[in-house]
Design a protein around this motif. Sequence first.
Motif, PDB file in Angstrom:
ATOM      1  N   THR A 183     -22.002  -5.395   4.506  1.00 52.11           N
ATOM      2  CA  THR A 183     -20.850  -5.070   3.652  1.00 52.11           C
ATOM      3  C   THR A 183     -20.556  -3.582   3.696  1.00 52.11           C
ATOM      4  N   TRP A 184     -21.619  -2.777   3.625  1.00 53.54           N
ATOM      5  CA  TRP A 184     -21.436  -1.323   3.644  1.00 53.54           C
ATOM      6  C   TRP A 184     -20.877  -0.859   4.994  1.00 53.54           C
ATOM      7  N   ILE A 185     -21.355  -1.439   6.095  1.00 50.86           N
ATOM      8  CA  ILE A 185     -20.857  -1.079   7.424  1.00 50.86           C
ATOM      9  C   ILE A 185     -19.371  -1.424   7.544  1.00 50.86           C
ATOM     10  N   THR A 186     -18.979  -2.582   7.014  1.00 51.54           N
ATOM     11  CA  THR A 186     -17.569  -2.969   7.035  1.00 51.54           C
ATOM     12  C   THR A 186     -16.733  -1.986   6.226  1.00 51.54           C
ATOM     13  N   TYR A 187     -17.253  -1.583   5.069  1.00 51.85           N
ATOM     14  CA  TYR A 187     -16.564  -0.595   4.229  1.00 51.85           C
ATOM     15  C   TYR A 187     -16.445   0.739   4.964  1.00 51.85           C
ATOM     16  N   LEU A 188     -17.520   1.160   5.614  1.00 48.80           N
ATOM     17  CA  LEU A 188     -17.518   2.412   6.365  1.00 48.80           C
ATOM     18  C   LEU A 188     -16.434   2.392   7.445  1.00 48.80           C
ATOM     19  N   ALA A 189     -16.352   1.299   8.183  1.00 50.36           N
ATOM     20  CA  ALA A 189     -15.339   1.179   9.235  1.00 50.36           C
ATOM     21  C   ALA A 189     -13.937   1.201   8.641  1.00 50.36           C
ATOM     22  N   THR A 190     -13.769   0.569   7.481  1.00 52.78           N
ATOM     23  CA  THR A 190     -12.462   0.552   6.822  1.00 52.78           C
ATOM     24  C   THR A 190     -12.026   1.950   6.422  1.00 52.78           C
ATOM     25  N   VAL A 191     -12.936   2.710   5.843  1.00 54.92           N
ATOM     26  CA  VAL A 191     -12.611   4.069   5.407  1.00 54.92           C
ATOM     27  C   VAL A 191     -12.285   4.956   6.614  1.00 54.92           C
ATOM     28  N   LEU A 192     -13.042   4.819   7.695  1.00 53.26           N
ATOM     29  CA  LEU A 192     -12.771   5.608   8.897  1.00 53.26           C
ATOM     30  C   LEU A 192     -11.371   5.326   9.432  1.00 53.26           C
ATOM     31  N   LEU A 193     -10.965   4.063   9.395  1.00 47.05           N
ATOM     32  CA  LEU A 193      -9.614   3.715   9.834  1.00 47.05           C
ATOM     33  C   LEU A 193      -8.564   4.327   8.909  1.00 47.05           C
ATOM     34  N   LEU A 194      -8.836   4.286   7.615  1.00 44.98           N
ATOM     35  CA  LEU A 194      -7.892   4.853   6.654  1.00 44.98           C
ATOM     36  C   LEU A 194      -7.753   6.362   6.830  1.00 44.98           C
ATOM     37  N   MET A 195      -8.833   7.022   7.257  1.00 46.82           N
ATOM     38  CA  MET A 195      -8.819   8.473   7.418  1.00 46.82           C
ATOM     39  C   MET A 195      -8.207   8.919   8.751  1.00 46.82           C
ATOM     40  N   SER A 196      -7.919   7.984   9.634  1.00 44.77           N
ATOM     41  CA  SER A 196      -7.493   8.350  10.988  1.00 44.77           C
ATOM     42  C   SER A 196      -6.115   8.999  11.037  1.00 44.77           C
ATOM     43  N   THR A 197      -5.313   8.801  10.007  1.00 46.59           N
ATOM     44  CA  THR A 197      -3.979   9.406   9.962  1.00 46.59           C
ATOM     45  C   THR A 197      -3.974  10.523   8.921  1.00 46.59           C
ATOM     46  N   PRO A 198      -3.622  11.760   9.305  1.00 46.99           N
ATOM     47  CA  PRO A 198      -3.633  12.865   8.343  1.00 46.99           C
ATOM     48  C   PRO A 198      -2.568  12.701   7.265  1.00 46.99           C
ATOM     49  N   GLY A 199      -2.935  13.064   6.056  1.00 49.93           N
ATOM     50  CA  GLY A 199      -2.018  13.012   4.927  1.00 49.93           C
ATOM     51  C   GLY A 199      -1.808  14.405   4.348  1.00 49.93           C
ATOM     52  N   PRO A 200      -1.221  14.494   3.159  1.00 45.39           N
ATOM     53  CA  PRO A 200      -0.935  15.801   2.543  1.00 45.39           C
ATOM     54  C   PRO A 200      -2.157  16.705   2.406  1.00 45.39           C
ATOM     55  N   SER A 201      -3.296  16.147   1.995  1.00 41.25           N
ATOM     56  CA  SER A 201      -4.499  16.970   1.805  1.00 41.25           C
ATOM     57  C   SER A 201      -5.004  17.536   3.120  1.00 41.25           C
ATOM     58  N   GLN A 202      -4.928  16.761   4.184  1.00 36.71           N
ATOM     59  CA  GLN A 202      -5.383  17.229   5.493  1.00 36.71           C
ATOM     60  C   GLN A 202      -4.467  18.343   6.019  1.00 36.71           C
ATOM     61  N   LEU A 203      -3.164  18.173   5.810  1.00 36.89           N
ATOM     62  CA  LEU A 203      -2.220  19.206   6.247  1.00 36.89           C
ATOM     63  C   LEU A 203      -2.423  20.493   5.459  1.00 36.89           C
ATOM     64  N   LEU A 204      -2.700  20.366   4.164  1.00 38.85           N
ATOM     65  CA  LEU A 204      -2.984  21.545   3.344  1.00 38.85           C
ATOM     66  C   LEU A 204      -4.247  22.231   3.828  1.00 38.85           C
ATOM     67  N   MET A 205      -5.264  21.445   4.179  1.00 35.17           N
ATOM     68  CA  MET A 205      -6.524  22.006   4.685  1.00 35.17           C
ATOM     69  C   MET A 205      -6.288  22.781   5.977  1.00 35.17           C
ATOM     70  N   LEU A 206      -5.469  22.246   6.863  1.00 36.82           N
ATOM     71  CA  LEU A 206      -5.124  22.945   8.101  1.00 36.82           C
ATOM     72  C   LEU A 206      -4.491  24.296   7.802  1.00 36.82           C
ATOM     73  N   SER A 207      -3.524  24.281   6.902  1.00 36.53           N
ATOM     74  CA  SER A 207      -2.798  25.511   6.586  1.00 36.53           C
ATOM     75  C   SER A 207      -3.690  26.559   5.938  1.00 36.53           C
ATOM     76  N   ASN A 208      -4.456  26.158   4.919  1.00 32.07           N
ATOM     77  CA  ASN A 208      -5.291  27.122   4.191  1.00 32.07           C
ATOM     78  C   ASN A 208      -6.425  27.668   5.048  1.00 32.07           C
ATOM     79  N   SER A 209      -6.998  26.829   5.904  1.00 33.43           N
ATOM     80  CA  SER A 209      -8.085  27.302   6.763  1.00 33.43           C
ATOM     81  C   SER A 209      -7.571  28.233   7.843  1.00 33.43           C
ATOM     82  N   ALA A 210      -6.369  27.973   8.347  1.00 34.24           N
ATOM     83  CA  ALA A 210      -5.781  28.865   9.345  1.00 34.24           C
ATOM     84  C   ALA A 210      -5.474  30.229   8.739  1.00 34.24           C
ATOM     85  N   ALA A 211      -5.027  30.241   7.496  1.00 31.30           N
ATOM     86  CA  ALA A 211      -4.633  31.495   6.851  1.00 31.30           C
ATOM     87  C   ALA A 211      -5.800  32.247   6.231  1.00 31.30           C
TER      88      ALA A 211
END
Length: 205
Positions: free
Chosen positions: A5-33
């Motif tokens: 069950t945990w392995i299935t959950y882990l795979a699900t979360v990894l798939l959900l994280m595969s597309t960048p969202g607002p927080s990831q774009l903010l992280m890119l910007s703040n780390s670059a600056a």
Amino acid sequence: MAWETWITYLATVLLLMSTPGPSQLLMLSNSAANGLERGLFTAAGDLTANLLQMLAAGLGLAAILAASATALSAIKWMGVAYLVFLGLRTILRAEAKSAGMALKSSRRTLWMQGFLTSAANPKAVVFFAALFPQFIDPALPFWPQLALLSVTYLVIDGMFLTAYGASASWLAARLQGHAKLWLDRIGGGFMIAAAALLGLKSLES
């Protein structure tokens, strides 16, 4: 919780994280600056908001938020406006750098930006309330299972955010002059793009 069950959950979360969202774009910007070390405070703010959203989901507040469409919409549009503000300010700071005035955000400011960007999507509570029950065994104690699912999500999210931040910081450290300024301007564009993503989610709801 069963290992499978945990392995299935882990795979699900990894798939959900595969597309960048607002927080990831903010992280890119703040780390670059500001560099990765300071950028990690943005990640910490994001993860803090996620943790509170998970706790809210576990306490049954998802139903309350889901029933208040007006409150959801208002919070999301405030988040959109905040990200547009951050994006424009980042672009203006790039122009200030071109005039010889180097500015960096404080750690507290970076943490708050990460927290507010994640908190601006209150439907995350509903998301966690819908995701977690798929992997929770009702025959076992609830809170230990919720803790395991929450920690797993936060660790994976933190790893993704750190990877985004490290890439942006590495690139920024190797660019100089006008190229560096353009990276900062693009970083501001990332924030405005993040606002657009939140705006689209608001229109769809």
